[in-house]
Design a protein around this motif. Sequence first.
Motif, PDB file in Angstrom:
ATOM      1  N   VAL A   8       0.865  -1.172   0.000  1.00  0.00           N
ATOM      2  CA  VAL A   8       0.000   0.000   0.000  1.00  0.00           C
ATOM      3  C   VAL A   8       0.905   1.227   0.000  1.00  0.00           C
ATOM      4  O   VAL A   8       1.762   1.373   0.869  1.00  0.00           O
ATOM      5  CB  VAL A   8      -0.939   0.024   1.227  1.00  0.00           C
ATOM      6  N   LEU A   9       0.740   2.082  -1.008  1.00  0.00           N
ATOM      7  CA  LEU A   9       1.512   3.318  -1.118  1.00  0.00           C
ATOM      8  C   LEU A   9       0.567   4.507  -0.998  1.00  0.00           C
ATOM      9  O   LEU A   9      -0.522   4.496  -1.580  1.00  0.00           O
ATOM     10  CB  LEU A   9       2.225   3.397  -2.475  1.00  0.00           C
ATOM     11  N   LYS A  10       1.010   5.520  -0.246  1.00  0.00           N
ATOM     12  CA  LYS A  10       0.252   6.770  -0.145  1.00  0.00           C
ATOM     13  C   LYS A  10       1.143   7.883  -0.649  1.00  0.00           C
ATOM     14  O   LYS A  10       2.342   7.912  -0.361  1.00  0.00           O
ATOM     15  CB  LYS A  10      -0.143   7.053   1.306  1.00  0.00           C
ATOM     16  N   GLY A  11       0.552   8.813  -1.390  1.00  0.00           N
ATOM     17  CA  GLY A  11       1.329   9.928  -1.890  1.00  0.00           C
ATOM     18  C   GLY A  11       0.508  10.838  -2.775  1.00  0.00           C
ATOM     19  O   GLY A  11      -0.708  10.702  -2.890  1.00  0.00           O
ATOM     20  N   ARG A  12       1.227  11.763  -3.402  1.00  0.00           N
ATOM     21  CA  ARG A  12       0.608  12.754  -4.283  1.00  0.00           C
ATOM     22  C   ARG A  12       0.862  12.347  -5.732  1.00  0.00           C
ATOM     23  O   ARG A  12       1.967  11.972  -6.091  1.00  0.00           O
ATOM     24  CB  ARG A  12       1.205  14.134  -4.020  1.00  0.00           C
ATOM     25  N   LEU A  32       3.656   8.450  -8.766  1.00  0.00           N
ATOM     26  CA  LEU A  32       3.195   8.705  -7.408  1.00  0.00           C
ATOM     27  C   LEU A  32       4.388   9.102  -6.559  1.00  0.00           C
ATOM     28  O   LEU A  32       5.380   8.372  -6.493  1.00  0.00           O
ATOM     29  CB  LEU A  32       2.531   7.446  -6.835  1.00  0.00           C
ATOM     30  N   GLU A  33       4.311  10.275  -5.921  1.00  0.00           N
ATOM     31  CA  GLU A  33       5.411  10.776  -5.094  1.00  0.00           C
ATOM     32  C   GLU A  33       5.026  10.692  -3.626  1.00  0.00           C
ATOM     33  O   GLU A  33       3.980  11.207  -3.221  1.00  0.00           O
ATOM     34  CB  GLU A  33       5.744  12.217  -5.464  1.00  0.00           C
ATOM     35  N   GLU A  34       5.876  10.021  -2.842  1.00  0.00           N
ATOM     36  CA  GLU A  34       5.636   9.926  -1.404  1.00  0.00           C
ATOM     37  C   GLU A  34       5.681  11.315  -0.781  1.00  0.00           C
ATOM     38  O   GLU A  34       6.409  12.187  -1.242  1.00  0.00           O
ATOM     39  CB  GLU A  34       6.716   9.083  -0.734  1.00  0.00           C
ATOM     40  N   GLN A  35       4.948  11.474   0.293  1.00  0.00           N
ATOM     41  CA  GLN A  35       4.935  12.714   1.055  1.00  0.00           C
ATOM     42  C   GLN A  35       5.283  12.376   2.496  1.00  0.00           C
ATOM     43  O   GLN A  35       5.245  11.228   2.903  1.00  0.00           O
ATOM     44  CB  GLN A  35       3.552  13.366   0.998  1.00  0.00           C
ATOM     45  N   ASP A  36       5.606  13.385   3.274  1.00  0.00           N
ATOM     46  CA  ASP A  36       5.834  13.230   4.716  1.00  0.00           C
ATOM     47  C   ASP A  36       6.985  12.287   5.057  1.00  0.00           C
ATOM     48  O   ASP A  36       6.943  11.586   6.059  1.00  0.00           O
ATOM     49  CB  ASP A  36       4.565  12.751   5.434  1.00  0.00           C
ATOM     50  N   VAL A  37       7.974  12.206   4.201  1.00  0.00           N
ATOM     51  CA  VAL A  37       9.165  11.412   4.480  1.00  0.00           C
ATOM     52  C   VAL A  37      10.387  12.275   4.208  1.00  0.00           C
ATOM     53  O   VAL A  37      10.322  13.226   3.448  1.00  0.00           O
ATOM     54  CB  VAL A  37       9.230  10.115   3.634  1.00  0.00           C
ATOM     55  N   GLN A  38      11.502  11.937   4.838  1.00  0.00           N
ATOM     56  CA  GLN A  38      12.700  12.754   4.693  1.00  0.00           C
ATOM     57  C   GLN A  38      13.230  12.721   3.258  1.00  0.00           C
ATOM     58  O   GLN A  38      13.652  13.737   2.730  1.00  0.00           O
ATOM     59  CB  GLN A  38      13.787  12.278   5.658  1.00  0.00           C
ATOM     60  N   TYR A  39      13.215  11.564   2.636  1.00  0.00           N
ATOM     61  CA  TYR A  39      13.704  11.419   1.274  1.00  0.00           C
ATOM     62  C   TYR A  39      12.582  10.849   0.407  1.00  0.00           C
ATOM     63  O   TYR A  39      12.486   9.641   0.225  1.00  0.00           O
ATOM     64  CB  TYR A  39      14.928  10.498   1.235  1.00  0.00           C
ATOM     65  N   PRO A  40      11.716  11.729  -0.144  1.00  0.00           N
ATOM     66  CA  PRO A  40      10.565  11.237  -0.905  1.00  0.00           C
ATOM     67  C   PRO A  40      11.002  10.451  -2.149  1.00  0.00           C
ATOM     68  O   PRO A  40      11.957  10.816  -2.823  1.00  0.00           O
ATOM     69  CB  PRO A  40       9.816  12.495  -1.312  1.00  0.00           C
ATOM     70  N   GLN A  41      10.278   9.394  -2.415  1.00  0.00           N
ATOM     71  CA  GLN A  41      10.517   8.559  -3.587  1.00  0.00           C
ATOM     72  C   GLN A  41       9.375   8.779  -4.569  1.00  0.00           C
ATOM     73  O   GLN A  41       8.245   9.060  -4.178  1.00  0.00           O
ATOM     74  CB  GLN A  41      10.557   7.078  -3.188  1.00  0.00           C
ATOM     75  N   THR A  42       9.673   8.641  -5.845  1.00  0.00           N
ATOM     76  CA  THR A  42       8.652   8.703  -6.877  1.00  0.00           C
ATOM     77  C   THR A  42       8.561   7.331  -7.533  1.00  0.00           C
ATOM     78  O   THR A  42       9.579   6.777  -7.939  1.00  0.00           O
ATOM     79  CB  THR A  42       8.975   9.780  -7.931  1.00  0.00           C
ATOM     80  N   TYR A  43       7.356   6.794  -7.613  1.00  0.00           N
ATOM     81  CA  TYR A  43       7.133   5.456  -8.142  1.00  0.00           C
ATOM     82  C   TYR A  43       6.332   5.530  -9.438  1.00  0.00           C
ATOM     83  O   TYR A  43       5.410   6.345  -9.556  1.00  0.00           O
ATOM     84  CB  TYR A  43       6.343   4.598  -7.141  1.00  0.00           C
TER      85      TYR A  43
END
Length: 127
Positions: A8-12, A32-43
């Motif tokens: 399960v991935l959450k992001g913008r 999909l770009e992760e939010q609320d993390v120090q090093y956001p990943q884009t999937y």
Amino acid sequence: MSDQAKIVLKGRIKNIFPSEIFGNFEKRVMWLEEQDVQYPQTYEVQFTQGDCNVLDGFQPGQMVECHINLRGRHSEKSGKEYVFNSLQCWRIKKLANAEPVPTETNEPAQAADLGYAPAASSDDLPF
């Protein structure tokens, strides 16, 4: 499919691309770009066949939750072996459009963290 391959991935949503058709196979991709993390990943998240139209109800900038299957495929071409992995979404839902929480602060570090006390004036150079 094993339970360990369900994610399960959450992001913008960063971008949604048009459908691509390869013979009788249809694929649509969303970033999909992760939010609320120090090093956001884009999937790169894929939607296939009849699920491609699901993305018509979404737009870049929306916060979403994606239920993903991690898919892997072995291939051999010209005597060389490859493994291809993909993130295939089977459920997506909109989340509240809350602004992401900043992950970095622009405040200077405390003097105790630096191991020395900063100079009283910004014109005083240490050299």
